[in-house]
Design a protein around this motif. Structure first.
Motif, PDB file in Angstrom:
ATOM      1  N   ALA A   1     147.264  43.568 -46.189  1.00  0.00           N
ATOM      2  CA  ALA A   1     146.976  43.597 -47.382  1.00  0.00           C
ATOM      3  C   ALA A   1     145.745  42.123 -47.486  1.00  0.00           C
ATOM      4  CB  ALA A   1     147.739  44.244 -48.479  1.00  0.00           C
ATOM      5  N   GLU A   2     146.376  40.863 -47.794  1.00  0.00           N
ATOM      6  CA  GLU A   2     145.300  40.330 -48.236  1.00  0.00           C
ATOM      7  C   GLU A   2     144.514  40.350 -47.086  1.00  0.00           C
ATOM      8  OE1 GLU A   2     144.444  36.964 -50.218  1.00  0.00           O
ATOM      9  OE2 GLU A   2     145.717  38.273 -50.431  1.00  0.00           O
ATOM     10  N   ALA A   3     144.744  40.130 -46.102  1.00  0.00           N
ATOM     11  CA  ALA A   3     143.578  40.401 -44.735  1.00  0.00           C
ATOM     12  C   ALA A   3     142.597  41.793 -44.652  1.00  0.00           C
ATOM     13  CB  ALA A   3     144.663  40.486 -43.294  1.00  0.00           C
ATOM     14  N   ALA A   4     142.826  42.398 -45.264  1.00  0.00           N
ATOM     15  CA  ALA A   4     142.187  43.683 -45.297  1.00  0.00           C
ATOM     16  C   ALA A   4     140.994  43.613 -46.392  1.00  0.00           C
ATOM     17  CB  ALA A   4     142.689  44.949 -45.241  1.00  0.00           C
ATOM     18  N   ARG A   5     141.758  42.507 -47.785  1.00  0.00           N
ATOM     19  CA  ARG A   5     140.426  42.188 -48.453  1.00  0.00           C
ATOM     20  C   ARG A   5     139.721  41.056 -47.863  1.00  0.00           C
ATOM     21  NH1 ARG A   5     140.345  38.448 -52.055  1.00  0.00           N
ATOM     22  NH2 ARG A   5     142.384  37.894 -51.589  1.00  0.00           N
TER      23      ARG A   5
ATOM     24  N   ASP B   1     135.683  41.726 -47.903  1.00  0.00           N
ATOM     25  CA  ASP B   1     135.070  40.410 -48.764  1.00  0.00           C
ATOM     26  C   ASP B   1     134.190  40.283 -47.959  1.00  0.00           C
ATOM     27  OD1 ASP B   1     136.309  41.124 -50.751  1.00  0.00           O
ATOM     28  OD2 ASP B   1     137.569  39.659 -51.269  1.00  0.00           O
ATOM     29  N   ALA B   2     134.945  39.290 -47.078  1.00  0.00           N
ATOM     30  CA  ALA B   2     134.007  38.950 -45.700  1.00  0.00           C
ATOM     31  C   ALA B   2     132.847  39.671 -45.190  1.00  0.00           C
ATOM     32  CB  ALA B   2     134.015  38.166 -44.512  1.00  0.00           C
ATOM     33  N   ARG B   3     133.234  40.731 -44.856  1.00  0.00           N
ATOM     34  CA  ARG B   3     131.259  42.164 -44.882  1.00  0.00           C
ATOM     35  C   ARG B   3     130.929  41.954 -45.585  1.00  0.00           C
ATOM     36  NH1 ARG B   3     134.635  46.144 -43.934  1.00  0.00           N
ATOM     37  NH2 ARG B   3     134.482  47.510 -45.629  1.00  0.00           N
TER      38      ARG B   3
ATOM     39  N   GLY C   1     128.871  38.970 -46.068  1.00  0.00           N
ATOM     40  CA  GLY C   1     128.522  39.147 -44.891  1.00  0.00           C
ATOM     41  C   GLY C   1     126.625  39.952 -44.717  1.00  0.00           C
ATOM     42  N   GLU C   2     126.626  40.927 -45.671  1.00  0.00           N
ATOM     43  CA  GLU C   2     125.813  41.960 -45.815  1.00  0.00           C
ATOM     44  C   GLU C   2     124.955  41.337 -46.923  1.00  0.00           C
ATOM     45  OE1 GLU C   2     127.746  45.658 -47.056  1.00  0.00           O
ATOM     46  OE2 GLU C   2     128.547  46.127 -45.133  1.00  0.00           O
ATOM     47  N   GLN C   3     125.703  40.679 -47.936  1.00  0.00           N
ATOM     48  CA  GLN C   3     124.501  40.114 -49.004  1.00  0.00           C
ATOM     49  C   GLN C   3     123.538  38.787 -48.120  1.00  0.00           C
ATOM     50  OE1 GLN C   3     127.392  38.773 -51.469  1.00  0.00           O
ATOM     51  NE2 GLN C   3     128.080  40.864 -52.747  1.00  0.00           N
ATOM     52  N   ILE C   4     124.384  38.092 -47.755  1.00  0.00           N
ATOM     53  CA  ILE C   4     123.853  37.159 -46.995  1.00  0.00           C
ATOM     54  C   ILE C   4     122.386  37.736 -45.453  1.00  0.00           C
ATOM     55  CG2 ILE C   4     123.855  35.951 -44.776  1.00  0.00           C
ATOM     56  CD1 ILE C   4     126.745  34.781 -46.401  1.00  0.00           C
ATOM     57  N   ILE C   5     122.815  38.671 -45.471  1.00  0.00           N
ATOM     58  CA  ILE C   5     121.543  39.631 -44.533  1.00  0.00           C
ATOM     59  C   ILE C   5     121.026  39.763 -45.509  1.00  0.00           C
ATOM     60  CG2 ILE C   5     121.344  41.460 -42.895  1.00  0.00           C
ATOM     61  CD1 ILE C   5     124.298  40.966 -42.113  1.00  0.00           C
ATOM     62  N   SER C   6     121.048  40.797 -46.596  1.00  0.00           N
ATOM     63  CA  SER C   6     119.642  40.903 -46.709  1.00  0.00           C
ATOM     64  C   SER C   6     119.296  40.474 -47.553  1.00  0.00           C
ATOM     65  CB  SER C   6     120.149  42.119 -48.062  1.00  0.00           C
ATOM     66  OG  SER C   6     121.690  40.821 -48.952  1.00  0.00           O
ATOM     67  N   GLU C   7     119.815  39.027 -48.640  1.00  0.00           N
ATOM     68  CA  GLU C   7     119.312  37.673 -48.857  1.00  0.00           C
ATOM     69  C   GLU C   7     118.276  37.064 -47.645  1.00  0.00           C
ATOM     70  OE1 GLU C   7     121.902  34.918 -50.244  1.00  0.00           O
ATOM     71  OE2 GLU C   7     122.629  36.668 -51.898  1.00  0.00           O
TER      72      GLU C   7
END
Length: 182
Positions: free
Chosen positions: A86-90, A94-96, A99-105
């Motif tokens: 569950a921690e790995a999935a979280r 979070d990383a995805r 990553g999407e936020q970084i890409i949009s920025e």
């Protein structure tokens, strides 16, 4: 010899029946052996049997306790594994998202930079165009004055006259080219 004497007297000796003394001696030896077995051997066997039974029961209890402990550890391991998954999935989520936020920025920054570069390029082009137009006007004015000098035959060296003539000529030229570009 006595057996022979008895046999001679007419009594028949039965070979299957033992003598009375042998029966009494056998009975005493059997009772003595039975007493020794009950007094010494049987209690020793009972204690050994009880010890062995206790060891077996203790071993079974220990095995059951070990199995219960192993089952508890297995349940803990499964719980920890599920928690880790569950921690790995979280973390992946979070990383995805990050990553999407970084890409949009980065996209927004790239678009801003692109717009800035385009605006800077347009400003530079406008500046160059204005500079080229000014140079061409000056050159065209000089050529027009030279041509007018030759055609008219009079000198247009007077600066005020020359500037007025050139400005009028360029205004006519701009007026003629404006409808053609539309």
């Amino acid at each position: 010899m006595k057996t022979l004497i008895l046999a001679a007297e007419g009594e028949a000796i039965n070979p299957v029946l033992p003598h009375t003394s042998e029966i009494i001696l056998g009975l005493v030896a059997f009772l003595l052996l039975l007493f020794i077995m009950k007094k010494f051997v049987a209690p020793r066997f009972e204690t050994l049997y009880a010890e062995r039974a206790a060891k077996i029961e203790g071993g079974i209890e220990k095995a059951e306790q070990a199995q219960a402990h192993a089952q508890e550890l297995l349940e803990q391991y499964k719980a920890q594994l599920a928690e880790a998954r569950a921690e790995a999935a979280r973390i992946r989520d979070d990383a995805r998202i990050e990553g999407e936020q970084i890409i949009s920025e980065l996209r927004a920054k790239a678009q801003e930079e692109s717009a800035r570069i385009v605006a800077q390029g347009q400003t530079q082009l406008e500046t160059q165009r204005a500079q080229i137009v000014a140079e061409l006007r000056g050159e065209l004015g000089k050529l027009a004055v030279d041509l007018a000098d030759r055609v008219v035959g009079e000198s247009l060296e007077d600066e005020v006259r020359r500037r007025g003539t050139v400005d009028r000529f360029l205004a006519e030229l701009d007026g003629a080219s404006a409808p053609a570009t539309k």
